[in-house]
Write a protein that holds these residues in place. Structure first.
Motif, mmCIF file in Angstrom:
data_model
loop_
_atom_site.group_PDB
_atom_site.id
_atom_site.type_symbol
_atom_site.label_atom_id
_atom_site.label_comp_id
_atom_site.label_asym_id
_atom_site.label_seq_id
_atom_site.Cartn_x
_atom_site.Cartn_y
_atom_site.Cartn_z
ATOM 1 N N GLU A 180 0.839 -1.193 0.000
ATOM 2 C CA GLU A 180 0.000 0.000 0.000
ATOM 3 C C GLU A 180 0.877 1.248 0.000
ATOM 4 O OE1 GLU A 180 -2.217 -0.533 3.609
ATOM 5 O OE2 GLU A 180 -0.542 -0.006 4.884
ATOM 6 N N ARG A 181 0.242 2.384 -0.152
ATOM 7 C CA ARG A 181 0.986 3.637 -0.093
ATOM 8 C C ARG A 181 1.620 3.788 1.283
ATOM 9 N NH1 ARG A 181 -2.581 8.486 -2.402
ATOM 10 N NH2 ARG A 181 -1.477 9.397 -0.651
ATOM 11 N N VAL A 182 2.839 4.275 1.277
ATOM 12 C CA VAL A 182 3.533 4.477 2.546
ATOM 13 C C VAL A 182 4.513 5.635 2.365
ATOM 14 C CG1 VAL A 182 5.349 2.780 2.051
ATOM 15 C CG2 VAL A 182 4.791 3.330 4.414
ATOM 16 N N SER A 183 4.753 6.363 3.433
ATOM 17 C CA SER A 183 5.723 7.453 3.388
ATOM 18 C C SER A 183 6.506 7.484 4.694
ATOM 19 C CB SER A 183 5.032 8.805 3.169
ATOM 20 O OG SER A 183 4.506 9.310 4.387
ATOM 21 N N CYS A 184 7.507 8.345 4.719
ATOM 22 C CA CYS A 184 8.345 8.478 5.915
ATOM 23 C C CYS A 184 7.553 8.984 7.110
ATOM 24 C CB CYS A 184 9.526 9.404 5.630
ATOM 25 S SG CYS A 184 9.047 11.071 5.139
ATOM 26 N N ALA A 220 9.987 0.544 11.323
ATOM 27 C CA ALA A 220 10.971 -0.211 10.539
ATOM 28 C C ALA A 220 12.395 0.059 11.010
ATOM 29 C CB ALA A 220 10.835 0.111 9.060
ATOM 30 N N GLU A 221 12.660 1.273 11.470
ATOM 31 C CA GLU A 221 14.009 1.593 11.942
ATOM 32 C C GLU A 221 14.414 0.681 13.099
ATOM 33 O OE1 GLU A 221 16.648 5.385 13.517
ATOM 34 O OE2 GLU A 221 14.594 5.732 12.850
ATOM 35 N N ARG A 222 13.452 0.304 13.923
ATOM 36 C CA ARG A 222 13.743 -0.576 15.065
ATOM 37 C C ARG A 222 13.548 -2.056 14.749
ATOM 38 N NH1 ARG A 222 10.267 2.945 17.118
ATOM 39 N NH2 ARG A 222 8.735 1.408 17.734
ATOM 40 N N THR A 223 12.609 -2.368 13.865
ATOM 41 C CA THR A 223 12.227 -3.769 13.673
ATOM 42 C C THR A 223 12.845 -4.433 12.443
ATOM 43 O OG1 THR A 223 10.229 -3.134 12.461
ATOM 44 C CG2 THR A 223 10.032 -3.416 14.867
ATOM 45 N N MET A 224 13.456 -3.649 11.530
ATOM 46 C CA MET A 224 14.021 -4.247 10.316
ATOM 47 C C MET A 224 15.456 -3.780 10.084
ATOM 48 S SD MET A 224 10.582 -4.659 7.933
ATOM 49 C CE MET A 224 10.998 -3.482 6.767
ATOM 50 N N PRO A 225 16.328 -3.947 11.112
ATOM 51 C CA PRO A 225 17.718 -3.518 10.949
ATOM 52 C C PRO A 225 18.469 -4.425 9.974
ATOM 53 C CG PRO A 225 17.490 -4.729 12.998
ATOM 54 C CD PRO A 225 16.100 -4.574 12.420
ATOM 55 N N LEU A 273 13.494 -0.157 4.500
ATOM 56 C CA LEU A 273 12.264 0.617 4.522
ATOM 57 C C LEU A 273 11.082 -0.328 4.310
ATOM 58 C CD1 LEU A 273 13.278 3.812 2.517
ATOM 59 C CD2 LEU A 273 13.318 3.409 4.980
ATOM 60 N N PRO A 274 9.910 0.017 4.824
ATOM 61 C CA PRO A 274 8.751 -0.871 4.724
ATOM 62 C C PRO A 274 8.096 -0.799 3.346
ATOM 63 C CG PRO A 274 8.139 1.110 5.888
ATOM 64 C CD PRO A 274 9.610 1.217 5.606
ATOM 65 N N ILE A 275 8.887 -1.148 2.346
ATOM 66 C CA ILE A 275 8.467 -1.092 0.951
ATOM 67 C C ILE A 275 8.786 -2.451 0.329
ATOM 68 C CG2 ILE A 275 8.898 0.001 -1.278
ATOM 69 C CD1 ILE A 275 9.965 2.436 0.338
ATOM 70 N N ASP A 276 7.815 -3.047 -0.337
ATOM 71 C CA ASP A 276 8.046 -4.325 -1.013
ATOM 72 C C ASP A 276 8.173 -4.060 -2.509
ATOM 73 O OD1 ASP A 276 8.075 -6.815 -2.124
ATOM 74 O OD2 ASP A 276 6.296 -7.538 -1.078
ATOM 75 N N MET A 277 9.436 -3.995 -2.970
ATOM 76 C CA MET A 277 9.717 -3.800 -4.395
ATOM 77 C C MET A 277 10.604 -4.937 -4.895
ATOM 78 S SD MET A 277 10.285 0.345 -4.792
ATOM 79 C CE MET A 277 11.872 0.075 -5.488
ATOM 80 N N MET A 278 10.365 -6.169 -4.416
ATOM 81 C CA MET A 278 11.205 -7.283 -4.809
ATOM 82 C C MET A 278 11.409 -7.298 -6.311
ATOM 83 S SD MET A 278 11.985 -8.835 -2.052
ATOM 84 C CE MET A 278 11.424 -9.018 -0.381
ATOM 85 N N PRO A 279 12.593 -7.532 -6.808
ATOM 86 C CA PRO A 279 13.760 -8.009 -6.092
ATOM 87 C C PRO A 279 14.663 -6.906 -5.544
ATOM 88 C CG PRO A 279 14.221 -8.075 -8.418
ATOM 89 C CD PRO A 279 12.801 -7.572 -8.264
ATOM 90 N N ILE A 280 14.232 -5.661 -5.617
ATOM 91 C CA ILE A 280 15.030 -4.555 -5.093
ATOM 92 C C ILE A 280 14.688 -4.344 -3.621
ATOM 93 C CG2 ILE A 280 15.520 -2.083 -5.294
ATOM 94 C CD1 ILE A 280 16.457 -3.686 -7.711
ATOM 95 N N ARG A 281 15.723 -4.191 -2.810
ATOM 96 C CA ARG A 281 15.533 -3.841 -1.405
ATOM 97 C C ARG A 281 15.868 -2.363 -1.249
ATOM 98 N NH1 ARG A 281 15.690 -8.965 1.218
ATOM 99 N NH2 ARG A 281 14.641 -10.269 -0.280
#
Length: 192
Positions: free
Chosen positions: A63-67, A75-80, A94-102
């Motif tokens: 879904e749409r997401v922003s800073c 995400a800063e705490r949970t996805m190091p 960042l909480p963005i799913d653009m597989m295969p790009i992280r």
């Protein structure tokens, strides 16, 4: 990598581990799939991303997401992510799913030095690599100063290093493609 974590390796992660073992001339068990984070670190594996299952568990949705959204702050705490070639660097997916790009954000304290290293190529003809866009501060790379809005790309398989400004923190957005990220690979095995 959370040293207390345990991982059940997918096929592509198992292949990443095999490649790391081969590169480092270490024994590799073809049958074994369960590893503690500390064991993966002995092979030089570093956490480069989160798979879709982990992202969904953390609340990341397509879904749409922003800073400014709460999930971005979480995400800063949970996805190091790991930063093995520099110290006191904060990096997270960042909480963005653009597989295969992280997509990650990285904050470097002043005078940071990222030691020379190489990320392994993904596949022949598709090595992957990392695009870095400076958003605050300054990075010195290949003898040039990169400030806000400047960017550089390094393909996997090519050695690189850089340093940051003495004026304060430097921040960048980092997009990275590595072996089998689309299949859920969370690990890479960069080496000096």
């Amino acid at each position: 990598m959370d040293i207390d974590a345990n991982f059940s390796l997918s096929d592509c992660e198992h292949e990443t581990l095999r490649r790391a073992a081969q590169q480092r001339a270490m024994p590799f068990d073809e049958e074994r799939r369960e590893y503690a984070a500390s064991e993966l670190e002995t092979f030089g594996l570093v956490r480069e991303g989160y798979n879709r299952r982990e992202m969904h568990k953390a609340g990341v949705k397509p879904e749409r997401v922003s800073c400014f959204d709460e999930i971005a702050m979480l995400a800063e705490r949970t996805m190091p992510l790991d930063t093995p070639f520099g110290s006191n660097i904060r990096k997270w997916q960042l909480p963005i799913d653009m597989m295969p790009i992280r997509v990650a954000k990285t904050i470097f304290p002043k005078n940071s030095v990222v030691q020379p290293h190489i990320h392994p190529e993904g596949e022949v003809g598709n090595p992957g690599g990392g695009l870095r866009v400076v958003t605050k501060g300054c990075i010195t790379f290949d003898g040039k100063a990169y400030g806000p809005g400047d960017w550089f790309f390094v393909p996997n398989g090519v050695p690189y290093e850089f340093s940051t400004s003495s004026e304060g923190d430097t921040e960048m957005i980092y997009t990275y493609a590595f072996f089998a990220a689309a299949e859920g690979n969370r690990f890479s095995h960069p080496h000096a």
